[in-house]
Design an enzyme around this catalytic site. Sequence first.
Site, PDB file in Angstrom:
ATOM      1  N   GLU A 144       0.871  -1.162   0.000  1.00 13.29           N
ATOM      2  CA  GLU A 144       0.000   0.000   0.000  1.00 13.29           C
ATOM      3  C   GLU A 144       0.912   1.216   0.000  1.00 13.29           C
ATOM      4  OE1 GLU A 144      -2.746   0.021   3.260  1.00 13.29           O
ATOM      5  OE2 GLU A 144      -3.635   1.905   2.566  1.00 13.29           O
TER       6      GLU A 144
ATOM      7  N   ARG B 239       4.745 -12.861  10.258  1.00  9.90           N
ATOM      8  CA  ARG B 239       5.435 -11.617   9.915  1.00  9.90           C
ATOM      9  C   ARG B 239       6.780 -11.563  10.621  1.00  9.90           C
ATOM     10  NH1 ARG B 239       1.772  -7.866   9.649  1.00  9.90           N
ATOM     11  NH2 ARG B 239       3.059  -6.060  10.006  1.00  9.90           N
TER      12      ARG B 239
ATOM     13  N   LYS C 110       3.994   0.827  10.480  1.00  4.56           N
ATOM     14  CA  LYS C 110       4.150   2.003   9.609  1.00  4.56           C
ATOM     15  C   LYS C 110       3.694   3.275  10.318  1.00  4.56           C
ATOM     16  CE  LYS C 110       3.208   0.402   4.960  1.00  4.56           C
ATOM     17  NZ  LYS C 110       2.124   0.325   3.980  1.00  4.56           N
TER      18      LYS C 110
HETATM   19  P1  ATP Z   1      -0.506  -1.226   6.930  1.00  4.56           P
HETATM   20  O1  ATP Z   1      -0.797  -1.311   8.378  1.00  4.56           O
HETATM   21  O2  ATP Z   1      -0.354   0.160   6.429  1.00  4.56           O
HETATM   22  O3  ATP Z   1      -1.360  -2.114   6.060  1.00  4.56           O
HETATM   23  P2  ATP Z   1       1.578  -3.028   6.210  1.00  4.56           P
HETATM   24  O4  ATP Z   1       2.922  -3.057   6.819  1.00  4.56           O
HETATM   25  O5  ATP Z   1       0.703  -4.224   6.255  1.00  4.56           O
HETATM   26  O6  ATP Z   1       0.933  -1.790   6.866  1.00  4.56           O
HETATM   27  P3  ATP Z   1       1.387  -3.110   3.333  1.00  4.56           P
HETATM   28  O7  ATP Z   1       1.887  -2.114   2.359  1.00  4.56           O
HETATM   29  O8  ATP Z   1      -0.049  -3.479   3.287  1.00  4.56           O
HETATM   30  O9  ATP Z   1       1.752  -2.524   4.736  1.00  4.56           O
HETATM   31  O10 ATP Z   1       2.300  -4.398   3.257  1.00  4.56           O
HETATM   32  C1  ATP Z   1       2.564  -5.078   2.065  1.00  4.56           C
HETATM   33  C2  ATP Z   1       2.823  -6.522   2.371  1.00  4.56           C
HETATM   34  O11 ATP Z   1       3.903  -6.653   3.283  1.00  4.56           O
HETATM   35  C3  ATP Z   1       1.618  -7.195   2.986  1.00  4.56           C
HETATM   36  O12 ATP Z   1       1.401  -8.404   2.265  1.00  4.56           O
HETATM   37  C4  ATP Z   1       2.033  -7.456   4.397  1.00  4.56           C
HETATM   38  O13 ATP Z   1       1.471  -8.644   4.863  1.00  4.56           O
HETATM   39  C5  ATP Z   1       3.548  -7.558   4.306  1.00  4.56           C
HETATM   40  N1  ATP Z   1       4.180  -7.172   5.570  1.00  4.56           N
HETATM   41  C6  ATP Z   1       3.998  -6.046   6.274  1.00  4.56           C
HETATM   42  N2  ATP Z   1       4.710  -6.060   7.418  1.00  4.56           N
HETATM   43  C7  ATP Z   1       5.378  -7.240   7.448  1.00  4.56           C
HETATM   44  C8  ATP Z   1       6.292  -7.868   8.367  1.00  4.56           C
HETATM   45  N3  ATP Z   1       6.662  -7.273   9.502  1.00  4.56           N
HETATM   46  N4  ATP Z   1       6.781  -9.080   8.057  1.00  4.56           N
HETATM   47  C9  ATP Z   1       6.418  -9.688   6.908  1.00  4.56           C
HETATM   48  N5  ATP Z   1       5.576  -9.159   6.006  1.00  4.56           N
HETATM   49  C10 ATP Z   1       5.048  -7.950   6.259  1.00  4.56           C
HETATM   50 MG    MG Z   2      -1.323  -4.064   5.069  1.00  3.67          MG
END
Ligand code: ATP
Ligand code: MG
Length: 610
Positions: free
Chosen positions: A55, A289, A299
């Site tokens: 995102e 994660r 974030k």
């Molecule tokens: P938000 O809370 O803004 O959604 P987010 O960290 O999930 O934050 P995204 O841009 O939606 O942000 O993340 C893109 C991808 O990265 C998603 O598939 C998410 O599952 C993965 N992701 C985010 N944080 C982690 C993490 N700490 N470890 C592994 N994968 C992650």
């Molecule tokens: Mg997300």
Amino acid sequence: MTMPDNKPVDPRDPAASTAKTGNGQAARSDFIRDIVDEHLRTGRYQQVITRFPPEPNGYLHIGHAKAFGIDFGIAQQYGGRCHLRMDDTNPVVEEQEFIDNIKTDIRWLGYDWGQHEYHASDYFETLYEWAQALLRAGKAYVCDLSADEIRDYRGTLTHSGKDSPYRNRRVEENLDLFDRMRKGEFPDGTRTLRAKIDMAHPNVTMRDPVMYRILHEEHPRTGRKWCIYPMYDWAHGQNDWMEGVTHSICTLEYEIHRPLYDWFIETLLSIGVKPKGVDYKPQQIEFARLNITYTMMSKRKLRALVEEKVVRAWDDPRMPTICGMRRRGYTPGGIQEFLRRIGVAKFDGVNDVALLEACLREDLNKHAPRAMGVLRPLKLIIDNYPDGQVEELEAINNPEDPAAGTRKVPFGKVLYIEQDDFKEVPPPKYFRMYPGQEVRLRYAYFVKCVGVDKDAAGHVTAVHCTYDPATRGGDSPDGRKVKSTIHWVSTDHAVDAEIRMYDRIFTKEDPEDVPEGADWRSNLNPASLEVIPAARLEPFLASAKPGDRFQFERNGYFCADLDSKPGALVFNRTVTLKDAWARIEQKQQPGGTPKPGKGQKGEKKADKAR
Ligand code: ATP
Ligand code: MG
């Protein structure tokens, strides 16, 4: 770092499972790869197509790197492809700056999506048509409840929800209202489109989830064309399906969304709706994660660090963002190796930041040229060295890499050494310089301390020594030994640099571990940045460009910062030398030449070689 060649690998070839990942290392097998193997073996899919769906509302961090490392890594390993899909369903928080940085960061880690860059917004029209199809089939409805009411009606984990009073609207009315929602007739928040599933479903996600909300907002790509925007759950799975994604890999918090992911696809199929040319359904798979000690990865909180000026920017070298790590001097190879070693699991855990640092050291040790840099300078005057004489001494660029060759380092009568490498009154077991003690100047001579200069306050301002000309290169022909080797730079030739010494940004392993009433801010490390305004470095470093990495012998790994300019050099400390160093110093040789750890073996050898 280069990508492994993209030659298609026959997925059914057993050798495929040992294909290389982005850093050229053999990929470890894991439960996701087992599932993929099984799918290919049974013929559920003929090829592997994954996607990474960021995102664009912030910068990517090392957690995202784990996610896209899996997405791109698996696609590469099986000779398939991975799509980059910007999840731009929320126009309020998205910015082009984020989109550009996301791409830079993924490429920097060695991955490429080729032609396959997509946006969730590319599919808005088709999604709208599919939503109409669900309305016609009585599988969705327009609901007039407010967001708060929807929440109240939804029930809880222990209590089932209750039906919305608008749940049984007629098809024609629903189609008409949905059409008018799109045309902008209703204000934000007054209506939603919801899937008609089951308000008593044990999985709360299945209780008539919202598919569209009204938002009169300009979208970076579609402008003012839309004032209704699809929710993640509705957009994501359908986008996967439209793109022919086979494996939709995501983090564990989406596990409870999987029944909904499947419901949308099954229901559309049951009413004869499917994407053109795709004869299979995607499979969502969840993994744990990434969490790292002393590191925060939300974030929202990272944004707070930037906005509250705790750090300078998203790419501050203390940030766990990929751009922060890059700026600090972390290497793609080191990060890749870390991700390879932690592997992929189905249960949440926390990884030790020390492992990440160890992977970096290993990579930097192999590739970073050595240099001498004195962080806290103290003058050393060689009383018996001829005035005005300059010698060019030969130094080894990288003991781990003979091909890196040697360089000349200018040596003269007046040098800088580290303040720490001299003690007028040595503590027990101190082997570096003190009055009467002989030490080796790296690549140069044995010198013996014969006195000091002091200022009026009694502080040592310079150290005097004599050198033994017979020890040129660092060894004594009479077999005399010294207990330590110290680094130096010639005062006449040294270049000045600002050094930014970074430490962990949090003092607690778990930054969220706080007493009642406090928040994570109370765990911030006030000493996470120490600026050394005028270190003295070997002259060749004057031409270092931002991003160039070095080992400053005995001091750690350093990287020229983006702020660095000719004549105004700035270096970041990327990581200290081996952790074991500190222990060895304490136990055996306080401050002395480190015992040969991996990084130091070469140094010893190099000393002997001359
Ligand atoms: P938000 O809370 O803004 O959604 P987010 O960290 O999930 O934050 P995204 O841009 O939606 O942000 O993340 C893109 C991808 O990265 C998603 O598939 C998410 O599952 C993965 N992701 C985010 N944080 C982690 C993490 N700490 N470890 C592994 N994968 C992650
Ligand atoms: Mg997300």
